[in-house]
Write an enzyme that holds these catalytic residues in place. Structure first.
Site, PDB file in Angstrom:
ATOM      1  N   TYR B  97      -9.604  17.799   2.138  1.00 29.77           N
ATOM      2  CA  TYR B  97      -9.444  18.482   3.240  1.00 29.77           C
ATOM      3  C   TYR B  97      -9.305  17.691   4.495  1.00 29.77           C
ATOM      4  O   TYR B  97      -8.486  17.900   5.496  1.00 29.77           O
ATOM      5  CB  TYR B  97     -10.454  19.573   3.453  1.00 29.77           C
ATOM      6  CG  TYR B  97     -10.269  20.994   2.626  1.00 29.77           C
ATOM      7  CD1 TYR B  97      -8.952  21.537   2.790  1.00 29.77           C
ATOM      8  CD2 TYR B  97     -10.881  21.434   1.587  1.00 29.77           C
ATOM      9  CE1 TYR B  97      -8.515  22.859   2.154  1.00 29.77           C
ATOM     10  CE2 TYR B  97     -10.338  22.504   0.694  1.00 29.77           C
ATOM     11  CZ  TYR B  97      -9.213  23.120   1.080  1.00 29.77           C
ATOM     12  OH  TYR B  97      -9.086  24.168   0.351  1.00 29.77           O
ATOM     13  N   GLU B 191     -23.660  17.910 -24.884  1.00 30.11           N
ATOM     14  CA  GLU B 191     -22.679  18.511 -24.332  1.00 30.11           C
ATOM     15  C   GLU B 191     -22.758  19.760 -23.716  1.00 30.11           C
ATOM     16  O   GLU B 191     -22.096  19.981 -22.612  1.00 30.11           O
ATOM     17  CB  GLU B 191     -21.605  18.566 -25.326  1.00 30.11           C
ATOM     18  CG  GLU B 191     -20.312  19.062 -24.873  1.00 30.11           C
ATOM     19  CD  GLU B 191     -19.207  19.036 -26.043  1.00 30.11           C
ATOM     20  OE1 GLU B 191     -19.573  18.761 -27.297  1.00 30.11           O
ATOM     21  OE2 GLU B 191     -18.303  19.598 -26.041  1.00 30.11           O
ATOM     22  N   ASP B 243     -20.511  19.126 -29.875  1.00 27.27           N
ATOM     23  CA  ASP B 243     -19.724  19.844 -30.955  1.00 27.27           C
ATOM     24  C   ASP B 243     -19.093  18.828 -31.905  1.00 27.27           C
ATOM     25  O   ASP B 243     -19.044  17.877 -31.732  1.00 27.27           O
ATOM     26  CB  ASP B 243     -18.996  20.791 -30.199  1.00 27.27           C
ATOM     27  CG  ASP B 243     -19.402  21.756 -29.645  1.00 27.27           C
ATOM     28  OD1 ASP B 243     -20.634  22.087 -29.747  1.00 27.27           O
ATOM     29  OD2 ASP B 243     -18.695  22.389 -28.551  1.00 27.27           O
TER      30      ASP B 243
END
Lengths: 551, 362
Positions: B97, B191, B243
């Protein structure tokens, strides 16, 4: 109009005067009220509604004027007046030409008899094809206002003009002259002026008289049109861009491939030839004695047989053998295209744009009918940016203003990938962009999808030629867009670089404390020096890579 | 810390002066940068990490394709310099910004998308040889940690074992953190935040004397640096739990070898000694997880194939075996599949058993 041949037609199918049976039938059918026939079939003739009627009236009159001038070798100057007449939704249409004029005896039949014309039974490239138009206009005017058609015509500059008022006897389809006189008329050397009052609605914009005249001016670069619209006292001028008459389109005999079985049988009956072989040779084009013999042999017919004796089954065999025989394509001098140079000139005059291109394809043949496709484009500033392109369709120089989506031209445009040429296009739609796309089909016989003659039928040969023409124009457009539009983008980007300078200088000043104005000044000098090379180099997507030691 | 600030400002000033010197000599201003893409990344077998190659690129101000990036680079350098001057920190979003404004007289913005400013910040790290955090620009904090550890951060003492159910949230910049006490034998990084919450609720770190840490998805720099510091400064082994899918494997790959886009700071982030704990293809068979399989999508298969071709995996037989088995299964599985065997199966059976048996992939 000197080559006028009288023909009688029933309302459903064409019948020949030599056919005795048909003649009988035709006599009977004439008893049917012509006005009734007209009212039932007005949509076929272009008088569906008051708005279209006024367009059709102008169109038929102007088409006739242009054909007459061209046949006489005169550069046409057509004056069109549309003005409000007495009564609700009544308008008066006046069309004047500088053509050869019409001899008084012919006047009532040309303007006051339906289905009377010179063009139906010959194969040559003319505007009107069926001889319906102008008398239908008279009929429509008479039915909606009760007023006669007024004609003044002059064939000899030294003699007075012939003036008459005509009504059509709606029972007998016979013209009646209710007033006639010879009088002075000095607006033209020779020429014809007709005036008809009718019920109509006048509107501007799409499918208007104004649009028709503009489109006609584009396709007839040798024509001057002066137009007095009803809402203004000032004339709109469409001046000609060339003094050269278009090449005369030769009349040709039918090509064997273009003849249907029924037509073939009729020709066999009507011919003056005494043997089948000579019939094939003399009544068709591109049939030599050798080819005629070959056709007869293949059909297992005796080449010396009398044509009138050929029965239906034999005719069918003949028809089949014609299709199986290799016959040279018809001559193409019967088709007179507008030409690339004049197309561009005409478009430049009527359409404001930056870029123009035109293509006239070599002649091609569908069903034995020679035809030529032409395409022209106007592109750039002056045309609406974010709208679908405007399509101008023409058949034999006549603008087609209705039934755009049913037309082979529109289908071919939609099927062409305009994105390849730098335009936007959604699937199944016309391309988007500031462009006018003009397509002209010139042929001895234009295949329309219906009697109203507003859409060209999609014969594969025709669609193929239209697409090729579009692609050729498209490639020219693509080159222009790439060169000029991209170049403009480059210039804009380069201008943007100058705007970057204060930002970069400000940041560098903040980082180093060096004077901002000194940095800016030097950067401007570097940019000015490097600009030409910069514009040439164009975009390089990637930053330049080079191998070197790690930092 | 002040020294680092000064050093960073000096480097940025040097960068600016290099460009200004060219400009004053009326030479076309240019920034030299190493190429940061797969084409310029090499696996260094000695260090066991991904390293940036020698390919350099030049960024010109007066080149239509480079101009905007050039401008962004000096603009962000200025923003960073201002932050350093004021001793303030800004987030990546803040910087976006601060740079996002239209250029006077045009409709063009200096930056249009945060991706642009983020990339330029990474470039600036290379230019100044300082890390993003050292340039006073921080990423969003993401991730939690718990364990018997006490750290000092800006004068506050924080005990990772006494922070309720949420744990300590890991800041973007962990350079200034000091370890006051570390009582743990290993670190498990996972994770999934949900799995971390499970282990935290079961007080796994207390029972097994370890540190549990998580992020959501790909790990942030702060987490990677914290793991590296715990490993390097306190000798703690680090185990990874993800996973059973190509994306989980890649999280391990990044933590161990470094990532392609941050190859220039692999030394500060990668931990070559890290071990993969699970879920492995063998776990699937051993713990009977096949009934919880999810079919591989086309993108999964493509990623699996791509990963198998990475230089650092091609010669690794153990990993190639894992890749092949996943491909043969045609399926993937989540860590939470273990919950089917009981909600605390993971903390009571799976993890203790694996760690005890040293059942890892390296």
């Amino acid at each position: 109009m000197s080559r006028v041949a009288q023909t009688k037609l029933s309302e459903t199918k064409e019948k020949k005067k030599y056919d005795t049976k048909a003649d009988e039938l035709a006599t009977k059918q004439r008893e049917i009220s012509v006005s009734e026939f007209f009212l039932k079939n007005r949509h076929l003739l272009g008088f569906d509604n008051p708005r279209k009627s006024i367009l059709t009236a102008v169109k038929e009159a102007v088409d006739n004027s242009l054909d007459a001038c061209e046949e006489a070798g005169i550069l046409p100057h057509v004056i069109v007046r549309v003005k409000a007449a007495e009564g609700q939704d009544k308008f008066k249409v006046v069309v004047q030409d500088n053509g050869p004029g019409i001899i008084p005896e012919q006047v009532p039949r040309i303007f006051g008899k339906l289905l009377y014309g010179s063009k139906f039974h010959k194969l040559s490239q003319t505007r009107g094809q069926q001889g319906i138009g102008i008398s239908a206009t008279a009929m429509y005017g008479q039915l909606t206002t009760g007023k006669p058609l007024k004609v003044i015509t002059k064939t000899n500059p030294k003699k007075p003009a012939y003036y008459c008022e005509i009504v059509i006897n709606t029972k007998t389809n016979e013209p009646q002259i209710i007033k006639e006189e010879y009088k002075e008329w000095d607006e033209v050397q020779t020429g014809t002026k007709l005036a008809v009052e009718m019920e109509a609605i006048y509107q501007k914009g799409k499918r208007s008289v104004d649009e028709y005249l503009k489109l006609t001016a584009i396709s007839n670069p040798h024509t001057t049109i002066t137009y007095y619209p009803p809402d203004s006292n000032d004339a709109i001028e469409f001046p000609r861009v060339t003094d050269k008459m278009p090449k005369e389109a030769k009349e040709i005999k039918p090509h064997p491939y273009g003849v249907e079985l029924g037509m073939l049988m009729k020709m066999l009956q009507d011919t003056k030839a005494t043997t089948l072989q000579s019939f094939l040779q003399t009544d068709f084009c591109r049939v030599s004695a050798h080819v005629a013999k070959e056709i007869c042999d293949k059909a297992k017919l005796y080449e010396k047989a009398r044509p009138a004796r050929i029965a239906r089954q034999e005719a069918e065999a003949l028809y089949k053998s014609i299709q199986e025989t290799k016959i040279m394509a018809p001559p193409s001098d019967c088709v007179s295209p507008i030409g690339e140079e004049l197309l561009v000139k005409s478009l430049q005059k009527e359409v404001t744009a930056d870029f123009y291109a035109a293509i006239t394809r070599p002649p091609s043949v569908y069903r034995g009918n020679p035809f030529v496709v032409e395409c022209a484009i106007a592109f750039g500033n002056g045309l609406p940016q974010d709208e679908l392109v405007q399509v101008f369709r023409y058949a034999n120089r006549v603008p087609l203003q209705y039934e755009q989506s049913a037309c082979a031209v529109s289908k071919s445009i939609v099927d062409t990938t305009w994105r390849n040429y730098g335009l936007q296009q959604s699937r199944g739609a016309l391309p988007l962009g500031p462009m006018v796309l003009m397509v002209h089909l010139a042929s001895v016989w234009v295949p329309f999808t219906s009697e109203s003659k507003e859409a060209i039928a999609s014969y594969p040969e025709i669609v193929k030629e239209i697409k090729l023409a579009l692609q050729e124009c498209g490639r020219k457009l693509g080159i222009y867009i790439r060169k000029n539009i991209k170049a403009k983008e480059q210039r804009d980007k380069a201008n943007l670089l100058e705007r970057f300078i204060p930002e970069v200088a400000g940041a560098l000043h903040s980082l180093t404390g060096e004077s901002k104005s000194a940095i800016e000044e030097k950067l401007k000098m570097i940019l000015a020096r490097g600009l030409p090379a910069l514009l040439k180099a164009g975009d390089e997507e990637k930053e330049e890579e080079k191998d070197g030691g790690q930092k | 810390m002040v020294d680092k600030n000064k050093l960073a400002r000096q480097r940025l000033k040097l960068f600016g002066e290099g460009i200004v010197a060219d400009i004053l000599k009326k030479k076309q201003p240019v920034i030299d940068l190493p190429v940061r893409s797969v084409t310029n990344v090499k696996f260094n077998e000695k260090s066991g990490t991904v390293q940036l190659g020698n390919k350099m690129a030049q960024r010109f101000l007066f080149n239509l394709a480079h101009a905007k990036k050039f401008m962004q680079t000096v603009e962000v350098a200025k923003i960073s310099n201002d932050l350093l001057k004021e001793e303030k920190h800004a987030s990546l979003r803040d910087v976006f910004y601060m740079a996002k404004r239209s250029i006077a007289g045009t409709k063009t913005n200096i930056v249009d998308d945060q991706v642009e400013s983020d990339k330029v910040i990474e470039d600036l790290e290379l230019i100044s040889d300082m890390s993003r955090e050292q340039l006073n620009i921080n990423a969003n904090k993401m991730g939690s940690v718990a364990g018997k550890v006490i750290v000092e951060d800006k004068g506050d003492k924080i005990d990772w074992s006494k922070l309720g159910s949420g744990g300590w949230s890991i800041p973007s910049n962990v350079e200034e953190i000091q370890f006051a006490k570390v009582n743990a034998q290993y670190v498990i990084y996972m994770e999934k935040a949900a799995v971390w919450e499970r282990l935290h609720e079961d007080k796994y770190w207390d029972k097994h004397n370890c540190i549990i840490m998580c992020s959501q998805g790909q790990s942030t720099r702060g987490i990677r640096r914290l793991l590296q510091r715990l490993h390097q400064e306190h000798g703690l082994p680090v185990y990874i739990l993800t996973d059973f899918d190509p994306w989980g494997f890649y999280i391990y790959s990044v933590l161990k070898f470094g990532s392609i886009s941050l190859a220039h700071i692999s030394d500060q982030l990668a931990i070559p000694e890290i071990k993969f704990l699970g879920i492995t293809a063998d776990d699937i068979e051993k713990y009977d997880l096949k009934k919880h399989f999810i079919k591989l999508k086309d993108t999964d298969t493509a990623r699996l194939k791509q990963m198998g071709s990475y230089e650092w995996f091609t010669k690794n037989k153990l990993w190639q075996r894992q890749f092949k088995m996943m491909k043969d299964f045609g399926s993937k599985a989540e860590i939470q599949a273990l919950s089917a065997r009981g909600i605390s199966f993971i903390s009571e059976k799976y993890l203790p058993e694996k760690i005890k048996n040293k059942d890892f992939i390296d």
